[in-house]
Design an enzyme around this catalytic site. Structure first.
Site, PDB file in Angstrom:
ATOM      1  N   CYS A  14       0.859  -1.182   0.000  1.00 20.35           N
ATOM      2  CA  CYS A  14       0.000   0.000   0.000  1.00 20.35           C
ATOM      3  C   CYS A  14       0.895   1.231   0.000  1.00 20.35           C
ATOM      4  O   CYS A  14       1.754   1.366   0.866  1.00 20.35           O
ATOM      5  CB  CYS A  14      -0.883   0.043   1.242  1.00 20.35           C
ATOM      6  N   GLU A  70      -7.474   9.164   1.437  1.00 20.98           N
ATOM      7  CA  GLU A  70      -6.940   8.695   0.167  1.00 20.98           C
ATOM      8  C   GLU A  70      -8.028   8.318  -0.825  1.00 20.98           C
ATOM      9  O   GLU A  70      -9.102   7.845  -0.443  1.00 20.98           O
ATOM     10  CB  GLU A  70      -6.038   7.467   0.405  1.00 20.98           C
TER      11      GLU A  70
END
Length: 298
Positions: A152, A214
């Site tokens: 990630c 995000e």
């Protein structure tokens, strides 16, 4: 003669311009400060002609400038926090600017301003259709030691990672970070083998000071790979099948063994993962792709 902290800090302010004169003039004071502050431990290596006294004065200057609250931050993470420039976007995923990784993850700034930025989450399966998970390192600024999907991170504000066509910028970033974090060579994960399945928007606090906001690209890939995790980024890795992942979820929900999952991984698990896993096994991942929708899961 004993020098007080106040006197030392004042002297640092006066002597700091001399340090700049000894180096090639930076484009701005801020970029110079970030370049030097990113790893205080290597300061003497970068400026070998600077005396110990000057270095001590610089240290006091650093405290005076307000860096003390992050003095305990791991040197590698500090460098990444200041050097990496994330891609700021609006809720429709249109690029609106860029900002340091540091500012993008300060919860105060997330709550008060537009720090929404692009991210990606890689889900890598082997030929047995097992999912590779990682446990984030203890030195990570956000969500240390939590278990999460394979990798990630963020595409950065650079030409190769800003390419929108076929989501190539995000896929380039994924290949870069798989090498950085897990030591997976680029030839093991060709860019054209990443399949973007969807996008989600989420916000999550980490520890009160740090957090995430995000717009996350969800990338799936099925490859047998060699991995050699970077301890600065990854504490542990393991492959899991469906049943093993469900047991991991049960333990996390029960608070057993201190096991925690990242919030973005849990959102993907709860909303998408198991139905997409069916497509992994059937070889029909592209049929599951929906890159037009942005799932708002905040």
């Amino acid at each position: 003669m004993r020098t007080s902290a106040t006197t030392t800090a004042a002297a640092a302010r006066l002597s700091f311009p001399l340090l700049i004169q000894q180096q090639q003039q930076p484009t701005s004071f801020v970029s110079y400060r970030h370049r030097l502050f990113s790893s205080s431990s290597s300061f003497a290596l970068r400026l070998p002609k600077v005396s110990r006294l000057t270095a001590r004065l610089f240290s006091s200057f650093q405290v005076a400038m307000g860096d003390a609250p992050d003095a305990g931050m791991d040197a590698v993470q500090r460098r990444l926090m200041f050097e990496d420039e994330c891609i700021l976007v609006d809720e429709s995923d249109r690029v609106v600017g860029h900002e340091s990784k540091y500012n993008c993850h300060l919860w105060e700034k997330i709550e008060s301003g537009n720090m929404l930025h692009r991210a990606f989450s890689v889900f890598l399966f082997n030929s047995k259709y097992e999912l590779l998970l990682q446990q984030r390192s203890a030195t990570k600024v956000t969500f240390p030691l939590v278990w999460t999907n394979t990798c990630c991170s963020h595409p950065l504000y650079r030409e190769s990672e800003l390419i929108d066509e076929d989501h190539l910028g995000v896929r380039n970033a994924a290949q870069r970070k798989l090498l950085d974090e897990l030591g997976i060579p680029a030839e093991d994960v060709p860019v054209d083998q990443f399949i973007p399945l969807g996008r989600m928007l989420y916000k999550a606090p980490s520890d009160g000071k740090w957090g995430e906001h995000e717009l996350d690209y969800l990338l799936f890939i099925v490859r047998d790979v060699n991995n050699n995790p970077n301890p600065d980024e990854v504490a542990d890795v393991k492959y899991v099948n469906r049943d093993q992942l469900k047991e991991l979820l049960r333990k996390a929900d029960a608070g057993e063994e201190g096991l925690k999952l990242s919030p973005w991984f849990r959102l993907v698990v709860d909303n998408f993962l198991f139905k997409w896993w069916d497509h992994v096994e059937k070889g029909s991942l592209k049929e599951a792709a929906d890159m037009k929708t942005i799932h708002k899961l905040t």
